[in-house]
Design a protein around this motif. Structure first.
Motif, PDB file in Angstrom:
ATOM      1  N   GLU A  15      -1.339  10.719   0.846  1.00  0.00           N
ATOM      2  CA  GLU A  15      -2.519  11.436   0.381  1.00  0.00           C
ATOM      3  C   GLU A  15      -2.246  12.160  -0.932  1.00  0.00           C
ATOM      4  O   GLU A  15      -3.169  12.481  -1.663  1.00  0.00           O
ATOM      5  N   GLY A  16      -0.987  12.422  -1.204  1.00  0.00           N
ATOM      6  CA  GLY A  16      -0.623  13.042  -2.475  1.00  0.00           C
ATOM      7  C   GLY A  16      -0.453  12.009  -3.571  1.00  0.00           C
ATOM      8  O   GLY A  16      -1.432  11.533  -4.133  1.00  0.00           O
ATOM      9  N   PRO A  17       0.800  11.651  -3.885  1.00  0.00           N
ATOM     10  CA  PRO A  17       1.092  10.765  -5.015  1.00  0.00           C
ATOM     11  C   PRO A  17       0.328   9.447  -4.980  1.00  0.00           C
ATOM     12  O   PRO A  17      -0.136   8.966  -6.009  1.00  0.00           O
ATOM     13  N   ILE A  45       0.835  -1.211   0.000  1.00  0.00           N
ATOM     14  CA  ILE A  45       0.000   0.000   0.000  1.00  0.00           C
ATOM     15  C   ILE A  45       0.863   1.252   0.000  1.00  0.00           C
ATOM     16  O   ILE A  45       0.638   2.173  -0.785  1.00  0.00           O
ATOM     17  N   VAL A  46       1.840   1.306   0.899  1.00  0.00           N
ATOM     18  CA  VAL A  46       2.749   2.454   0.914  1.00  0.00           C
ATOM     19  C   VAL A  46       3.893   2.148  -0.055  1.00  0.00           C
ATOM     20  O   VAL A  46       5.023   1.937   0.348  1.00  0.00           O
ATOM     21  N   LYS A  47       3.576   2.138  -1.330  1.00  0.00           N
ATOM     22  CA  LYS A  47       4.550   1.701  -2.344  1.00  0.00           C
ATOM     23  C   LYS A  47       5.681   2.713  -2.507  1.00  0.00           C
ATOM     24  O   LYS A  47       5.454   3.909  -2.527  1.00  0.00           O
ATOM     25  N   SER A  88       7.174  13.724   5.174  1.00  0.00           N
ATOM     26  CA  SER A  88       5.903  13.315   5.772  1.00  0.00           C
ATOM     27  C   SER A  88       5.325  12.147   5.008  1.00  0.00           C
ATOM     28  O   SER A  88       5.014  12.255   3.821  1.00  0.00           O
ATOM     29  N   VAL A  89       5.185  11.027   5.662  1.00  0.00           N
ATOM     30  CA  VAL A  89       4.606   9.843   5.033  1.00  0.00           C
ATOM     31  C   VAL A  89       3.145  10.095   4.670  1.00  0.00           C
ATOM     32  O   VAL A  89       2.663   9.658   3.631  1.00  0.00           O
TER      33      VAL A  89
END
Lengths: 240, 240
Positions: A168-170, A150-152, A162-163
């Motif tokens: 929420e962005g890319p 998920i957090v690719k 900021s993770v």
DNA sequence: TGGTATTTGTCCGTATGTATC
DNA sequence: GGATACATACGGACAAATACC
């Protein structure tokens, strides 16, 4: 993206309460009056009021009105509330902060990690240790576990910023729910290695699980705070 | 006094989730199906679902369904959540507990107390110190301030049982809202006098303000917990 | 690619019940 | 008892996101 009507009403009412246009201990204008002002249905104002009550601004009294029970917090303290990244919380308090990644690894969840994080055994995760500096002082150390599917493409560079912004962005992930557990724990070697602990032998520990919009838990984090810079606020209502 | 319909639906759904009739990660039956089963309007099931979401059982996904994100807690821990007296929390965990009142006084709020409690200067209050024993061990010390005009006729004997039962029983007060602040503080002489602290030099401190149905704050309490028996759970949703 | 059905989100109107004054 | 105010419940309409064909 315009927000919902009940949300705009909530915002306006909250602002008036915070600016003491409506003062503490007074009653809010009645639903009927608010309906006229905001030109909406009864359901809509009630929804806004429900939200104010959930957030501890007001309290409804059957047959009487809606009492304002807002008390401003001291801004001197560092406050945790709702879902908010550390970066957001610090920005709200207008403080400077930096993050240092002291450990970055890709690993597979084994039995031991699974017990702590509730990730299934075999899940591929990023594991990070991050030290948080506020106004130059090392106050918090985070142990993060992120699901790699998920957090690719997470990198130490991103993790220093900021993770959440990355998510929420890319990545287009919308964080929705967080469950947290707060405890006080004895300090470990890692804690004293990175944090300036004075003579405290305990830390405030916040363990959190975060779910994305699909209801998948993609993050487990243990956040270890130096006691003198930790405050957590909460608000609860008894249903009767 | 029968509860509301949406509340009964909430209870039934919650029970099914806790008993894994509906399993974690699955979707709840659609609103349409639930409307049929419970013979009610859409608003009513939606209200029940909203409550489940607020309590961290489920998460709604637009256009898709309502995902169950319930994870059972370890029952070994002592848990604080919502508005609940210590007596209720302990009973839920089937433990024995007793309370000892070590200080009982009637006093008037001065400048110093007012700053801490937010009670207006001049307010007449009861001040109590109570030590809480769970399974025979002194784990918590409470410092209570109660408004005397609301908690009328409080005695040490009542305070050794349950102030909340006294309030909701004879006095007919309905506790509605509680605001809490959690911090970690250095131990004081009073703490080490009454609690068996092992070698901890810190305590988990919960400061709470409680409001009655009229929106009057009638209680300020500082509850000091031995670190190894303190856990606090919380659940938050990001509004998007 | 597009259309349709399903599902949740928002908003409105109305009726009835209950508590307070 | 009557007026006011909040609480519960129902039903309908349309929008937006998702799934599937």
């Amino acid at each position: 993206m315009p927000s919902a009507k009940y949300d705009r009403i909530y915002d306006k009412l909250r602002e008036r309460i915070e600016n003491e246009v409506y003062k503490s201990q007074e009653l809010l204008p009645s639903e009927h009056v608010l309906i006229e002002e905001f030109d909406c249905s009864r359901n809509t104002v009630r929804r806004a009021i429900k939200q104010l009550a959930d957030d501890g601004y007001v309290q409804s009294i059957h047959g009487k009105g809606v009492r304002i029970i807002y008390q401003p917090y001291e801004q001197s303290e560092f406050m945790l509330s709702g879902i908010e990244s550390l970066k957001e919380a610090v920005a709200r308090n207008k403080k400077e902060y930096t993050t240092k990644v002291v450990c970055f690894a890709e690993l597979m969840v084994d039995d031991k990690i699974s017990k702590r994080t509730t990730f299934p055994i075999g899940t591929e995760v990023y594991y990070l240790q991050r030290v948080r500096y506020i106004e130059g002082e090392a106050l918090i150390i985070d142990h993060n576990y992120f699901r790699r599917d998920i957090v690719k493409g997470l990198t130490p560079e991103i993790a220093e910023k900021s993770v959440y912004e990355y998510l929420e962005g890319p990545l287009g992930e919308n964080i929705v729910t967080t469950k947290r557990k707060m405890t006080v724990e004895r300090i470990t070697e890692i804690d004293s290695k990175y944090l300036k602990l004075k003579d405290y032998n305990c830390l405030a520990v916040v363990s959190s699980m975060t779910y994305n919009a699909d209801g998948i838990m993609f993050e487990y984090t243990q956040s270890r705070h130096r006691p003198d810079c930790f405050t957590f606020y909460d608000q609860a209502q008894r249903v009767k």
